[in-house]
Scaffold this active site. Structure first.
Site: not given
Ligand code: ACO
Length: 326
Positions: A112, A253, A283
């Site tokens: 990214c 980003h 993203n």
């Molecule tokens: N829909 C519904 N529920 C979901 C989904 C979805 N799409 N995805 C995950 N969940 C559930 C999980 O299974 C989990 O359930 P559980 O508690 O029963 O196990 C619950 O939601 C919480 O999951 P988390 O992973 O803890 O959710 P979080 O609040 O951390 O959000 C996310 C996840 C959006 C991926 C977040 O961690 C994030 O944005 N991280 C950064 C990712 C990113 O930006 N990556 C790219 C940056 S670098 C680049 O751009 C290459």
């Protein structure tokens, strides 16, 4: 010699994939995606559209704005993790599509942060007098390496490209600094396991074990992204003896609304100074900053003399910033 962005361009697929449509594909909801990420929809490339298609289209628009002919370009730098092929460089295909016959063209892999890394290389080449005009592009078709059965990742990503013409200038305005960083300790928190030399393609590995697709430890990535982007932004401000209050527009980003809000809060930047378009595109990795820059530029959100801060974070990890006086 100083360095200036003289043209910007972007290109996006026509097909829109909404959160409501994703509800039909996987166990998710518009509410979950909106609350946790801020994303409402993303663009998805059609059959017959490639990373090079969008990269060249964005490049053409940037060249037109800069009033630069393709043959006047000395170098094409293309940041991508979804090249048309492992080799040759997609940048060479873009060179061919544009007719940029005098350019040296190569891809760079900084996930990214690809556009910021490209901007930094362009800055160094131009300041040293080795090049006068460089086309920097970030372009991705992430929909082709996303596991559409993995709700943790498939909701996040989209396709598109953005570009900037970077030129030598005698003006004092322009690119004030770039800073780029890597933290290889964390390479395995966000990566594509298959298709490289470590896991060469077999039907079992690539498809059945799903190694072709993006793997991400979302929570860990989130924490690192906030810290690293704050560090990169402060490096840009400190090296120019500026404060966050000097910034007219912050273009981070576009990965997750909560990441952007957390950084803006740490930098004490008010919402009206923070450019956000991830609700429309998700993203788009290396394309996210140049698409946002182009939208801000064309919509008149950046005026001459404004201080613009670009801030990236991506797989590797890689991160970086660029500070511009527009
Ligand atoms: N829909 C519904 N529920 C979901 C989904 C979805 N799409 N995805 C995950 N969940 C559930 C999980 O299974 C989990 O359930 P559980 O508690 O029963 O196990 C619950 O939601 C919480 O999951 P988390 O992973 O803890 O959710 P979080 O609040 O951390 O959000 C996310 C996840 C959006 C991926 C977040 O961690 C994030 O944005 N991280 C950064 C990712 C990113 O930006 N990556 C790219 C940056 S670098 C680049 O751009 C290459």
């Amino acid at each position: 010699m100083n360095v200036r962005i003289t043209g910007t361009g972007s290109a996006l697929p026509g097909k829109i994939l909404t959160n409501a449509e994703l509800e039909q594909l996987i166990d998710t909801s518009d509410d979950w995606i909106t609350t946790r990420t801020g994303i409402k929809e993303r663009r998805i490339a059609a059959d017959g559209e490639y990373t090079s298609t969008f990269a060249a289209a964005a490049g053409r628009k940037a060249l037109a704005m800069a009033e630069v002919k393709p043959e006047e370009i000395d170098m094409i730098l293309l940041g991508t993790v979804t090249p048309d092929f492992p080799f040759p460089s997609t940048a060479c295909i873009v060179q061919d599509l544009l007719g940029a016959t005098n350019a040296t063209a190569f891809d760079l892999s900084a996930a990214c942060s690809g556009f910021i890394f490209g901007l930094s290389i362009a800055e160094k080449y131009i300041r040293s007098g080795s090049a006068r005009r460089i086309l920097v592009i970030g372009a991705e078709i992430l929909s082709r390496i996303v596991d559409w059965t993995d709700r943790n990742t498939c909701i996040l990503f989209g396709d598109g490209a953005g570009a900037a013409v970077v030129e030598a200038t005698c003006d004092s305005d322009g690119l004030l600094s770039t800073h780029i960083f890597s933290n290889g300790n964390c390479w395995n928190l966000l990566f594509q396991p298959g298709s490289g030399s470590r896991n060469p393609a077999t039907a079992q590995r690539t498809i059945d074990e799903r190694l072709l697709y993006i793997r991400m430890e979302g929570n860990e990535v989130f924490k690192h992204a906030v810290r690293a982007m704050e560090e990169a932004a402060i490096a840009a401000l400190d090296s120019n003896s500026m404060k966050a209050s000097d910034v007219s527009l912050f273009i981070p980003h576009q990965a997750n609304r909560r990441i952007i809000d957390a950084i803006a809060k740490r930098l004490c930047l008010p919402a009206e100074k923070v450019f956000v378009n991830l609700h429309n595109y998700g993203n788009t990795s290396s394309a996210s900053i140049p698409i946002a820059l182009d939208e801000a530029n064309r919509s008149g959100q950046i005026a001459k003399g404004n201080i613009v801060l670009l801030d990236s974070f991506g797989g590797g990890f890689t991160y970086g910033s660029a500070l511009l006086r527009w």
